[in-house]
Write an enzyme that holds these catalytic residues in place. Sequence first.
Site, PDB file in Angstrom:
ATOM      1  N   CYS B 135      23.408  61.240 118.442  1.00 41.63           N
ATOM      2  CA  CYS B 135      23.095  60.742 117.111  1.00 41.63           C
ATOM      3  C   CYS B 135      23.076  59.222 117.103  1.00 41.63           C
ATOM      4  O   CYS B 135      24.070  58.575 117.431  1.00 41.63           O
ATOM      5  CB  CYS B 135      24.075  61.227 116.067  1.00 41.63           C
ATOM      6  SG  CYS B 135      23.548  60.658 114.448  1.00 41.63           S
ATOM      7  N   GLY B 222       9.871  63.708 112.028  1.00 43.53           N
ATOM      8  CA  GLY B 222       8.662  64.136 111.338  1.00 43.53           C
ATOM      9  C   GLY B 222       7.448  64.094 112.253  1.00 43.53           C
ATOM     10  O   GLY B 222       7.554  63.739 113.435  1.00 43.53           O
TER      11      GLY B 222
END
Lengths: 270, 307
Positions: B135, B222
């Site tokens: 992350c 995305g």
Amino acid sequence: MSSERAKRTLTVVENRQLAAGVYDLRLRYRENEAPEQVIPGQFVGVYSRDSGRILPRPISICGWDPKTRTLRLVFRTVGAGTLEFSRCQPGETLDVLGILGNGYDLEKLAGKRVLLLGGGIGAPPLLGLAEAISEKNRALGAGQVTAVLGYRTNDLFLDREFAKAADVVIATDDGSAGFHGNVIEAVRSEKPAFDVICACGPLPMLRGVKALALERDCPCYLSLEERMACGVGACLGCVTKTAKVDGHSHVKNARICTEGPVFEAREVLI
Amino acid sequence: MDKNVHTDMSVSIAGVTFQNPVMTASGTFGSGMEYSDFVDLNRLGAVVTKGVSSVPWEGNPTPRVTEVPGGMLNAIGLQNPGIDVFIERDLAFLKQFDTRVIVNVCGHTVEEYLDVVERLADEKRVDMLEINVSCPNVKQGAIAFGTEADALFDITQRIKKVAKQPVIMKLTPNVTSIAEMAKAAEAGGADGISLINTITGMKIDVEKQKFVLANKTGGLSGPAIHPIAVRMVYEAHQAVQIPIIGMGGIASWQDAAELMLAGATAVAVGAMNFHTPDLTVKVADGLADYAARHGLSKIEDLIGAVQ
Ligand SMILES: Cc1cc2nc3c(=O)[nH]c(=O)nc-3n(C[C@H](O)[C@H](O)[C@H](O)COP(=O)(O)OP(=O)(O)OC[C@H]3O[C@@H](n4cnc5c(N)ncnc54)[C@H](O)[C@@H]3O)c2cc1C
Ligand SMILES: Cc1cc2nc3c(=O)[nH]c(=O)nc-3n(C[C@H](O)[C@H](O)[C@H](O)COP(=O)(O)O)c2cc1C
Ligand code: FES
């Protein structure tokens, strides 16, 4: 009828400019797809038709007519998404995620002297609220609604519709209409009587409203904004700091899209 | 092509069978609760939950998300209630569904990861663990495990020692060689790898001359990142034998098929859930039609089949 959240395709029935950059968009649900209940303060996520713009734009519900299944959104053009919505013509469609969030608790407001404070494009959701409260007040034979609406200039919008449901005080930043100053200054000057405050507007204004509510020791409900991604509570993008541990993540960060967007002022650290 | 063929849509990873290859990407689907109005969770290959740590994490200041062309940036900072609440509430919620559950785990230190892995060891509802060593939004160093092959090898080995469920290591694309990282995870004993996590990006508001995200940087996800995901899944598949869960910008069943052709055994839908809340189910249906149309007797025949 459905009570669940859903992404629906709505048809534009009307799109009218109310003021410079401010539009009044009416969108109709298909039969059998209309939401069962819409509460003032709730919002929807409107999708762009450009596939490069993937996230829904959160827009508050200004009005809802269950008979015609028509949602009313009043918005200001600020970027590509809202610019696209402003150009929508009747007959075109828009995809809408809704109905999202928690609205105002009408039971706590009916019969009271309610002060609505709307700053700029924060006013639209309060119109639906003013109408709902004054309808309940008529039935109860008690209560009162005062709306103090702040604008930059005399390019006003929705003020005449507010006047049908509330006593209206106009405030403008440049003094070109009504009181010269912001909504808080207008309240201090005009001294409307109130038991409870509901407010929607930019953050600096909401901070002032919270201070006013603490000073008057009255209940106060604020409608908050934050950048959102999912709109349904999954991404944790839209949080606000809270005074107590939140129910979801247990870290004093509540999701505006899900626990809000309306919060009691004392619950949030803005 | 035999148009009437019935394709076996199940896939298996480390002995765990998934009814279809479509999963949710961690952090984009909560624990499934928030999307259960939109999706019948029983139809998913697996629910992959939001990253969970040993204690509650409050995450980053806002704004945490913003849109960019073809995608979004996020810097949530792994806000989560910690493992206790997760087990009591989220795992309990998932018990009512007949779908696989993969729990995504995060931590600042190896010990914190191990803590969560141990707490989950005897939870029957957990089919698999996904270890987020990648992350980009957490400052205290989780990223180092994901960008240094030796550190990745080491943490994989230590987690494997205590884990009772199969372990998937989730890799970051913010590295020079994804193949090298995939090999390190495999050498450390990982049962599989998943990729890609988000690509570190930044957005500046030119009028205000300020960063849009409070964290300054955010992870890009995305459709904009999909070709990078395809390339990295392909490179990882060439480098290791262990199965791959492919993700990054899936917006359609075609994108999912592409990742499988590149070498993924399963796929996960992330940011585009925000655009199309029932996208996971649409991708699963689209893949099934596609497989039938191509006369595949089993969807697993697609894995790495690109020529
Ligand atoms: C709960 C809620 C209710 C709202 N109600 C209204 C309303 O009734 N009328 C109205 O005019 N506006 C309202 N807004 C603000 C509105 O969402 C933004 O103006 C809009 O998203 C801008 O989109 P854009 O594509 O035109 O702008 P861009 O700046 O191009 O948008 C880029 C991204 O940033 C997001 N974004 C930009 N500004 C805001 C903002 N102020 N708040 C949240 N996200 C933002 C967009 O959604 C998009 O994802 C509301 C916001 C929230 C959170
Ligand atoms: C809002 C958001 C939150 C995320 N949270 C996590 C997380 O908690 N753990 C994790 O391993 N990945 C997390 N990710 C990364 C996704 O699981 C996925 O790897 C990445 O977004 C690429 O897929 P996509 O392009 O389909 O979104 C998150 C992504 C987004 C957009
Ligand atoms: S916008 Fe995703 S949690 Fe609120």
